[in-house]
Design a protein around this motif. Structure first.
Motif, PDB file in Angstrom:
ATOM      1  N   ASP A 118     -81.745  28.649  23.646  1.00  0.00           N
ATOM      2  CA  ASP A 118     -80.653  27.727  24.013  1.00  0.00           C
ATOM      3  C   ASP A 118     -79.900  27.342  22.745  1.00  0.00           C
ATOM      4  O   ASP A 118     -80.110  26.264  22.181  1.00  0.00           O
ATOM      5  N   ALA A 119     -79.032  28.248  22.308  1.00  0.00           N
ATOM      6  CA  ALA A 119     -78.354  28.074  21.011  1.00  0.00           C
ATOM      7  C   ALA A 119     -77.530  26.796  20.971  1.00  0.00           C
ATOM      8  O   ALA A 119     -77.532  26.073  19.965  1.00  0.00           O
ATOM      9  N   VAL A 120     -76.839  26.490  22.067  1.00  0.00           N
ATOM     10  CA  VAL A 120     -75.935  25.333  22.035  1.00  0.00           C
ATOM     11  C   VAL A 120     -76.729  24.032  21.871  1.00  0.00           C
ATOM     12  O   VAL A 120     -76.287  23.097  21.190  1.00  0.00           O
ATOM     13  N   GLN A 121     -77.924  23.981  22.456  1.00  0.00           N
ATOM     14  CA  GLN A 121     -78.750  22.769  22.297  1.00  0.00           C
ATOM     15  C   GLN A 121     -79.208  22.605  20.847  1.00  0.00           C
ATOM     16  O   GLN A 121     -79.148  21.511  20.285  1.00  0.00           O
ATOM     17  N   VAL A 122     -79.639  23.713  20.222  1.00  0.00           N
ATOM     18  CA  VAL A 122     -80.104  23.650  18.828  1.00  0.00           C
ATOM     19  C   VAL A 122     -78.967  23.191  17.910  1.00  0.00           C
ATOM     20  O   VAL A 122     -79.139  22.300  17.078  1.00  0.00           O
ATOM     21  N   VAL A 123     -77.794  23.808  18.087  1.00  0.00           N
ATOM     22  CA  VAL A 123     -76.658  23.483  17.220  1.00  0.00           C
ATOM     23  C   VAL A 123     -76.184  22.049  17.459  1.00  0.00           C
ATOM     24  O   VAL A 123     -75.932  21.300  16.501  1.00  0.00           O
ATOM     25  N   ASN A 124     -76.098  21.653  18.719  1.00  0.00           N
ATOM     26  CA  ASN A 124     -75.586  20.307  19.002  1.00  0.00           C
ATOM     27  C   ASN A 124     -76.588  19.211  18.642  1.00  0.00           C
ATOM     28  O   ASN A 124     -76.191  18.106  18.261  1.00  0.00           O
ATOM     29  N   ASN A 125     -77.900  19.507  18.737  1.00  0.00           N
ATOM     30  CA  ASN A 125     -78.894  18.536  18.245  1.00  0.00           C
ATOM     31  C   ASN A 125     -78.711  18.320  16.748  1.00  0.00           C
ATOM     32  O   ASN A 125     -78.760  17.192  16.250  1.00  0.00           O
TER      33      ASN A 125
END
Length: 230
Positions: A118-125
């Protein structure tokens, strides 16, 4: 008298837009802003522009935020007279035997695994920890983000910094006392002993956005130094 070529590089999980307030404060439309491709920009274009700078006749004032600073230091031989400004910067990021102040490599490995799921979760976290807003899934370039995490795990420019610190005015560092990504201990441990760090008492990890005038003033000072020494 040679004006240095200004070059800016952003950190992991961010893009060139972080420099907009600084460039506005400097009124420097001709500055070169490189893009590490986390949101899909062409890496061959970035490499071509970098090659032109490395082979160019002019000294460079290389300004890097976070990983961008380490990336710049790791690019090889810059033209004579090149200077470096690190903002929320470090000479090494991942902890190792002689660098206990760094981030545990397992945290970065976990982020690499997370990018596959879940790339977007990692980046947005990560962006939320830094104090910047979220990005959308369609914007992300996962291979570039993976490469960036590998750089954070492996790059070590402490020997380069030790050489730079011997040259008066070749190196300046701005840091935030409240930086949640790069602790004050980590900042000091990754730069040569006795290196003067300019601390912003209320500064976090995004000084180019929150303290853009402080960043711009540091750049102006270094550009004038270049002129005086040329």
């Amino acid at each position: 008298m040679t004006m240095p070529q200004l070059v800016f590089v952003h950190g992991w999980g961010c893009g060139p837009d972080i420099w907009e307030p600084v460039l506005k404060a400097l009124n420097q439309p001709s500055a070169c802003v490189l893009d590490l491709g986390y949101f899909g920009a062409s890496q061959s274009d970035t490499q071509q522009r970098l090659d032109a700078l490395l082979q160019g006749p002019r000294p460079v004032l290389a300004v890097g935020h976070s990983l961008g600073f380490l990336w710049l230091l790791s690019r090889g031989d810059w033209p004579k007279g090149t200077r470096f400004l690190g903002i929320n910067a470090f000479g090494r990021f991942a902890a190792e035997e002689d660098f206990s102040q760094g981030v545990p490599p397992r945290m970065l490995a976990r982020m690499q695994t997370g990018l596959q799921r879940d790339a977007v979760q990692v980046v947005n976290n990560f962006r939320a920890r830094c104090g910047v807003g979220p990005v959308t899934p369609d914007a992300l370039c996962v291979p570039a983000l993976q490469n960036g995490l590998t750089d954070l795990m492996t790059l070590d420019a402490r020997s380069v910094l030790a050489r730079l610190a011997e040259k008066p005015g070749a190196l300046k560092v701005l840091a935030g006392r409240l930086d949640p990504i790069v602790s004050p201990d980590m900042t000091q441990a990754s730069f040569p002993p006795g290196m003067a760090v300019e601390w912003e008492a209320e500064g976090g990890h995004m000084l180019p956005l929150t303290h853009s005038h402080v960043c711009a003033e540091a750049i102006r000072c270094m550009m004038l130094q270049n002129l005086e020494n040329s």
